[in-house]
Design an enzyme around this catalytic site. Sequence first.
Site: not given
Ligand code: IPE
Ligand code: IPE
Ligand code: MG
Length: 227
Positions: A12, A30, A124
């Site tokens: 995240d 990303h 792995l």
């Molecule tokens: C969790 O992150 C999902 C992934 C890392 C793929 P999110 O950014 O979607 O989670 P929330 O919405 O903050 O809980």
């Molecule tokens: C995690 O990073 C990747 C996915 C959920 C696909 P985020 O896109 O949720 O990044 P933040 O949390 O908004 O910074």
């Molecule tokens: Mg996020």
Amino acid sequence: MNELKHIAIIMDGNGRWAKKQGFMKRIVGHEEGAKRVREITIHASNLGVKYLTLYAFSTENWKRPEGEVGFLMKLMDRYLKNELSLFLENDVRFEIIGEISKLPKDLRQTIEFTKEKTAHFKGLTQVLAVNYGSKNEIVRAVNKAVNAGIEVDEHRFDELLDTAGMDPVDILIRTGGEKRLSNYLLWQAAYSELYFTDTLWPDFHVGELDEIIKEFHKTQRRFGAVK
Ligand code: IPE
Ligand code: IPE
Ligand code: MG
């Protein structure tokens, strides 16, 4: 030393990383995050870990703007095509968990191709969680049991989940500062050690993983018993 077979990561913080760097678009985060996947996979493979399960797209992530969702689908497709050589060179098997039938056809084909090409590898296993949500997985597993007319116990239920055959999660890491599981591996993480770091996923590096593993080995895992 604790036995370490399975590391799971909630990757995240990509969007916040992009913003912090001054980029207008979250997708830059990303793109950068995908590079860390490569490094962490090689590192985990060198450490002799059996499973590395990475949360790439949740069942809830469809709520994001169409452009971001579309970009993520294409990025995963491109990532898999690029990483095939990495899998082949490092004896890495590729697996997927999540409701794959709902993904775009191109991505589904790339997933199947990558699985097939790496199925015989013994090092792995990199598991990508795509359109994954624990609740969705559990409900699909329950329906499999109902349709087959079988009564389950914990062991049989394990085998109906997308993670059938995998060891339970030993270490669960969430980057990006939030302390929540966001519907990730709720069953499989019943006894995992949890690590939350403020580091945004694109800034996460192998040194930080090593620190976490060091902490993990200091932990006394009791699994409910007295030691
Ligand atoms: C969790 O992150 C999902 C992934 C890392 C793929 P999110 O950014 O979607 O989670 P929330 O919405 O903050 O809980
Ligand atoms: C995690 O990073 C990747 C996915 C959920 C696909 P985020 O896109 O949720 O990044 P933040 O949390 O908004 O910074
Ligand atoms: Mg996020």
